[in-house]
Each structure stands twice: as structure tokens, then as C-alpha cells.
Design a protein around this motif. Structure first.
Motif, PDB file in Angstrom:
ATOM      1  N   ASP A  44      -7.468  55.298  -8.701  1.00  0.00           N
ATOM      2  CA  ASP A  44      -6.145  55.886  -8.865  1.00  0.00           C
ATOM      3  C   ASP A  44      -5.172  55.279  -7.846  1.00  0.00           C
ATOM      4  O   ASP A  44      -5.429  55.326  -6.648  1.00  0.00           O
ATOM      5  N   THR A  84      -0.694  59.218 -13.879  1.00  0.00           N
ATOM      6  CA  THR A  84      -2.149  59.275 -13.979  1.00  0.00           C
ATOM      7  C   THR A  84      -2.668  59.585 -15.382  1.00  0.00           C
ATOM      8  O   THR A  84      -3.547  58.895 -15.891  1.00  0.00           O
ATOM      9  N   LYS A 167      -9.844  64.662 -10.381  1.00  0.00           N
ATOM     10  CA  LYS A 167      -8.770  65.231 -11.195  1.00  0.00           C
ATOM     11  C   LYS A 167      -9.239  65.521 -12.615  1.00  0.00           C
ATOM     12  O   LYS A 167      -9.787  64.625 -13.269  1.00  0.00           O
ATOM     13  N   ASP A 309      -5.119  57.755  -4.336  1.00  0.00           N
ATOM     14  CA  ASP A 309      -3.829  58.256  -4.817  1.00  0.00           C
ATOM     15  C   ASP A 309      -3.274  59.326  -3.892  1.00  0.00           C
ATOM     16  O   ASP A 309      -2.094  59.316  -3.533  1.00  0.00           O
ATOM     17  N   ASP A 356      -4.633  53.324 -12.919  1.00  0.00           N
ATOM     18  CA  ASP A 356      -3.731  54.035 -13.833  1.00  0.00           C
ATOM     19  C   ASP A 356      -2.260  53.742 -13.551  1.00  0.00           C
ATOM     20  O   ASP A 356      -1.399  54.022 -14.369  1.00  0.00           O
ATOM     21  N   HIS A 357      -1.949  53.190 -12.376  1.00  0.00           N
ATOM     22  CA  HIS A 357      -0.573  52.869 -11.975  1.00  0.00           C
ATOM     23  C   HIS A 357      -0.609  52.305 -10.572  1.00  0.00           C
ATOM     24  O   HIS A 357      -1.634  52.430  -9.885  1.00  0.00           O
ATOM     25  N   HIS A 499       5.079  56.977  -7.992  1.00  0.00           N
ATOM     26  CA  HIS A 499       5.058  55.968  -9.056  1.00  0.00           C
ATOM     27  C   HIS A 499       5.631  56.632 -10.287  1.00  0.00           C
ATOM     28  O   HIS A 499       6.010  57.796 -10.246  1.00  0.00           O
TER      29      HIS A 499
HETATM   30 ZN   LIG Z   1      -2.844  58.360 -10.683  1.00  0.00          ZN
END
Ligand SMILES: [Zn+2]
Length: 558
Positions: A44, A84, A167, A309, A356-357, A499
Motif C-alpha cells: 500500500d 486504496t 485493511k 501507507d 494501489d497508488h 494520494h
Molecule cells: Zn492505499
């Protein structure tokens, strides 16, 4: 004069020269056996440039990926809302939010009349493992297309689909609609799954969690793992925002400073590299206890490492904490790969790693350098649109909610706009009001960008890839580079960095495939995280028709 060559010599020479052509063709190298276990790893917030920035420190898993993997060094999300839930859905389905419907982490649901998370589902309940409070309601109901795991189980119902993350949104989107076991750290208090996926705790997960209580980490302290001179940046950089219980500087005790509430430990543990180490060990533990990769049909494992993250949001991408988390993640990945070799067999598993980013720089750090950067409270956007619409339509409220880039108008205002001859003027006024807000780059009416995925304007293209008619807002507000939206009341609210835009620091992520089906090397052709699932699925001859991504054929060994 030269004498003609004797016939015998001519024939002998000809035979030698023709030898290669006359020989039966060399047998083609045996095609590698299809993998018994396909693995997707997401880290992440792993922005693409971390790989090169910290190249000198990779010794373990990351080094193995870079040296033995097929590295797609020009990989970008093609869409605007780089968050995410959308990212994990894209990675697992091979499609973009315009197709899969998961546009954000949480957004306004017109059917509910309120905002809800991407996994919220009223019809299901929590299935806790070790004390996660009941009452969370998570499923993959908002995901409108199948994942690689769903397609695998449709083809061979005996295949197992196992995903895990801190998560829920990451574990669930990696898994899809019919995983065998999907596990997350519920409400930040304990491991859980949902009645959407299991009526009761999955025995192997329950056994692992019981044998590895997270509370064991209460006495740990996160210290730097490198020498003080080995970090690129100072420990207390501009704009760092430590979690409650910590300061911006090492060391970071997982129990927090003296006087920190006991429950804060769970937040601090998740924001430490210990949680990613735990996830890596848990993944290997489940591979062993569930026998993944040891049956005739392939199994699928998805792991989303979340700690980077949480660390990046709080300390920013240029912090010692991020660098140290990556040093430790490298080890975690190396250990996991060694475990997979041991448990499944070398060349019997295949892995794809992505993220994811990415993440923005910390605005304060850029401002110190005299550069443009900042935060935009979404309530400022909502108030501006409300005021602009009121000048044409009369008093509001006209805005139901603003989530990131998405501005949702109330049902009443939508109905009035549909019937009103003043609608074009009202929309024009609203868009102009958004464009006047500091930090805004552009604003569109959503219906004008729907379907514009091939538009000449890259901004319109990115917004169109994120736009889902049933889920998106009525207007789209797009931040300038180095600006991002916050939900708090002021421009000082929110995290140190985040993000969620189309800017390069948010969309550029790693994409690496490793295993017998792939030819190692660096590939410069542009790729998308949407290509991950179809490319991985091709190694087990699992077609993924209808997806937005494509099979990255050049990386495949033939
Ligand atoms: Zn994320």
C-alpha cells in the motif's frame, strides 16, 4: 592455377556446412509447468520511485524481484481517483473504476442518502477471530465484476482463494466475491472476516491467530534498523505528523509514550513495520496449514501490506520512517519468498507485486522550498458550489456531499436542474466557482466526461477512467499538482501526505512479475496495474475476457 577440390572434399565440406540444417530441430525448452500457486502482493502506497531511490539498500525480497523478475518500469494507473479500494479492485479484476464501480474508499450512496465505505453492506455481519468488535459490515457487493480469484473458482471450484491485509477493503477487493478465506484487522482491534464470506471463523486462520496474539507486540519499540548516516532525510522533516503516542522522531514505542491510552497500541502497531512482518508470516502460515499450491488445481494467495501507507500518511514519503519501513519490508518479502520455495517448491509459484497508488510530497516541505502545494478542504468545495447554485436556483442546500473529487448534488437539486431552463447557467456557475478555489486545476460536469476514455485531454481521460455513472458525483473537481483534498475543516487538517489524484507521484507504481513463466528483465513498454491480473492469469491458462487490462505478452517465457 588452383586445382579443383576433390569431389570427396566438396561433399565433406557441404555436409559440414549443411549439418545444422540437416540436424533434427533441437527440442524446444520444455514449457514450464503451470504454477500451483499464484500470488498477488500489493504494498500500500509503494510509489514507483522508491525502487530506484533505495536501490542500494535492497538485499532480500526486493533484490530478488529486481534481479529475477520481469520489471515494468513505466507503470501508471490511468485514472483520477488513486485510492486504496479502487486500486486493489483494479489490480484484482484487471479493470478500471469506470468498469468495476469501486470509485473511492468511501463515497456518497444515493440509495442510502449518506456516505458509505466501498465495502459497506447492511446485509452482512462481522465474523471475529480474536475480539474484533462485531458490527462492521463488509462485503464485495459494490465490486461489479469478478476478480482473478472469482474466475479461478468459477473454472475450478476446488481452487482456494486466500487474501489478507490489515485493511478490510484491501483484503476484500483482492479476494472478490467468493474467496475461501479473507482476513483483515477489524476496527483496528483484532482479526476478522465477514458473514459474506464465511459462516464461522476459518479453522486455519483461527489457529494461526490464536497462536500469534498481536498483544505480544505491546512491549516492542520500533527503532531504526540502519545506521544514523544511512538515512536520506532528517528524522524530523517539515510537516511530519506523528500518530498520538509518538513524536516525529525515533524511537517509536508500540505502547506509545507513558500515559497513552491502552487501545492506541493497535493503531501504533498497524503503523509500524511489525504489522507487515506479521502479515508476511501469516501468509506463509496459511500456505502451510491450508496446503496452498499442493493440489492439482492452482490456488491463489493475495496479500496487501498496509503499514507503509499508514506510515507515509503520517510521516510523509521523504521520512526516515518510510525508508526504514522499506528496509524491513525487503526482509519480510525475502522471508516470504523463501517460505514459498520451501512450502510450494521453487518454480511452482508465481508472484506479481504492485501497489494501489503512490503518494504526494508533504505540502509544508514543498512550501519551504518555495514551491506551490497545499490542502483543499472538501467543505470549501461544497460551500462554493452551494453558493453558486443559489444565485441561479435560489437557496439550497444543493450539495449532498463532497468526497474527494466527487461533488454530489441533492436529489431535489438534480430534479430541479433536469426541469429548469436555467440548468446550463447553474452548472456553469458551479464549475466556475470550483475553479476559483486555490489549488484547483479543473472542474467538469461528470456527464460530459462519461465515456471519454480516449479523449485528447489527459485530464479528461483520467477522470473518465474513474467515472462510473451509478456511483460518481455530478461534478468533478481536480486538484493541481501537489495539492490534495482533506475532509477536515481547514487547509491544515488531514494527514501529512496523501494520494488520490492523476498526478505522476500518485499514479506511478511498480509492477513486477517473477516465476518460471516470466522472462526476467526490464520492460520499458507502458503498463497499467490493470494488466497485472490478466498477465498472471495467463500463466494458469485462465482467460479474463472483457477486462480493461491486457496480457503483457513480452514478459512471458515461451
Ligand atoms: Zn492505499
Amino acid at each position: 592455377m588452383t586445382r579443383p577440390l576433390p569431389l570427396r572434399l566438396i561433399l565433406a565440406l557441404a555436409a559440414v556446412m549443411l549439418l545444422p540444417a540437416c540436424r533434427p530441430p533441437a527440442p524446444a525448452p520444455a514449457a514450464p509447468a503451470p504454477p500451483a500457486l499464484v500470488v498477488i502482493l500489493t504494498v500500500d502506497q509503494l510509489k514507483a520511485d522508491y525502487l530506484s531511490r533505495f536501490d542500494g539498500q535492497w538485499r532480500h525480497g526486493m533484490r530478488r524481484l529486481l534481479e529475477h523478475g520481469a520489471v515494468f518500469a513505466d507503470t501508471r494507473f490511468p485514472y483520477l481517483n488513486t485510492v486504496t479500494c479502487a486500486g486493489h479492485a483494479t489490480i484484482a479484476t484487471g479493470s478500471v473504476p469506470a468498469t468495476h464501480g469501486v470509485i473511492l474508499n468511501a463515497w456518497y450512496r444515493r440509495t442510502l442518502g449518506r456516505q458509505a465505505s466501498c465495502t459497506h453492506d447492511e446485509t452482512v455481519t462481522t465474523v471475529p477471530y480474536d475480539g474484533a468488535p462485531e458490527g462492521e459490515r463488509h462485503s464485495a457487493a459494490m465490486l461489479q465484476v469478478p476478480t482473478i480469484g472469482d474466475r479461478l473458482r468459477d473454472r475450478t471450484p476446488g481452487s482456494r482463494v486466500v487474501t489478507l491485509s490489515l485493511k478490510p477493503r484491501s483484503a476484500i477487493m483482492l479476494g472478490g466475491h467468493q474467496p475461501t478465506a479473507v482476513t483483515w484487522f477489524g476496527s483496528g482491534r483484532g482479526w476478522a472476516t465477514s458473514s459474506a464470506f464465511a459462516d464461522a471463523p476459518v479453522p486455519e486462520v483461527a489457529a494461526w491467530v490464536a497462536a500469534h496474539p498481536v498483544d505480544r507486540f505491546r512491549t516492542e519499540t520500533w527503532e531504526r534498523s540502519l545506521g544514523p548516516g544511512d538515512y536520506a532525510m532528517p528524522d524530523d522533516g517539515a510537516g511530519e505528523r506523528a500518530l498520538p503516542g509518538w513524536t516525529a522522531e525515533f524511537p517509536h514505542p508500540l505502547a506509545g509514550a507513558p500515559g497513552t491510552p491502552e487501545d492506541q497500541f493497535y493503531e501504533l502497531w498497524q503503523a509500524s513495520p511489525y504489522a507487515d512482518e506479521y502479515l508476511g508470516a501469516m501468509a506463509a502460515g496459511l500456505v502451510e496449514s491450508m496446503g496452498l499450491g499442493r493440489q492439482d488445481t492452482p490456488d491463489y494467495l493475495g496479500v496487501s501490506f498496509s503499514s507503509l501507507d499508514l506510515i507515509g500518511h503520517n510521516f510523509g514519503p521523504d521520512s526516515q520512517e518510510v525508508q526504514d519501513a522499506l528496509v524491513r519490508l525487503d526482509r519480510t518479502l525475502g522471508t516470504l519468498f523463501n517460505d514459498l520455495d520451501r512450502l510450494v517448491g521453487p518454480d511452482r509459484w508465481v508472484v506479481a507485486l504492485s501497489s494501489d497508488h503512490g503518494v504526494s510530497p508533504v505540502p509544508e516541505a514543498r512550501r519551504l522550498a518555495g514551491l506551490d502545494a497545499g490542502r483543499i478542504p472538501t467543505r470549501v468545495v461544497g460551500a462554493a458550489v452551494d453558493a453558486a447554485l443559489a444565485t441561479v436556483l435560489g437557496p439550497g442546500p444543493h450539495v449532498a456531499r463532497v468526497d474527494y473529487t466527487e461533488v454530489y448534488l441533492t436529489d431535489e437539486t438534480r430534479a430541479r436542474l433536469t426541469a429548469s431552463p436555467d440548468a446550463p447557467d447553474a452548472i456553469t456557475a458551479a464549475l466556475e466557482a470550483i475553479r476559483q478555489i486555490p489549488g484547483i486545476e479543473a472542474a467538469f460536469e461528470s456527464r460530459t466526461i462519461a465515456g471519454a476514455r480516449q479523449d485528447a485531454d489527459p485530464l479528461v481521460r483520467a477522470a473518465a477512467h474513474s467515472h462510473h455513472p451509478g456511483q460518481s458525483g455530478d461534478l468533478v473537481a481536480i486538484p493541481r499538482p501537489y495539492w490534495f483534498f482533506v475532509t477536515g475543516p481547514t487547509a491544515e487538517s488531514g494527514s501529512a501526505a496523501t494520494h488520490g489524484t492523476h498526478h505522476d507521484y500518485d499514479v506511478a507504481v511498480p509492477l513486477i512479475f517473477m516465476g518460471a513463466p516470466f522472462a526476467p528483465g526490464r520492460y520499458d513498454e507502458p503498463a497499467s496495474p490493470a494488466d497485472l491480473a490478466p498477465t498472471l492469469a495467463a500463466t494458469i491458462d485462465l482467460p479474463m475476457p472483457g477486462v480493461d487490462g491486457r496480457v503483457l505478452e513480452r514478459a512471458r517465457r515461451r
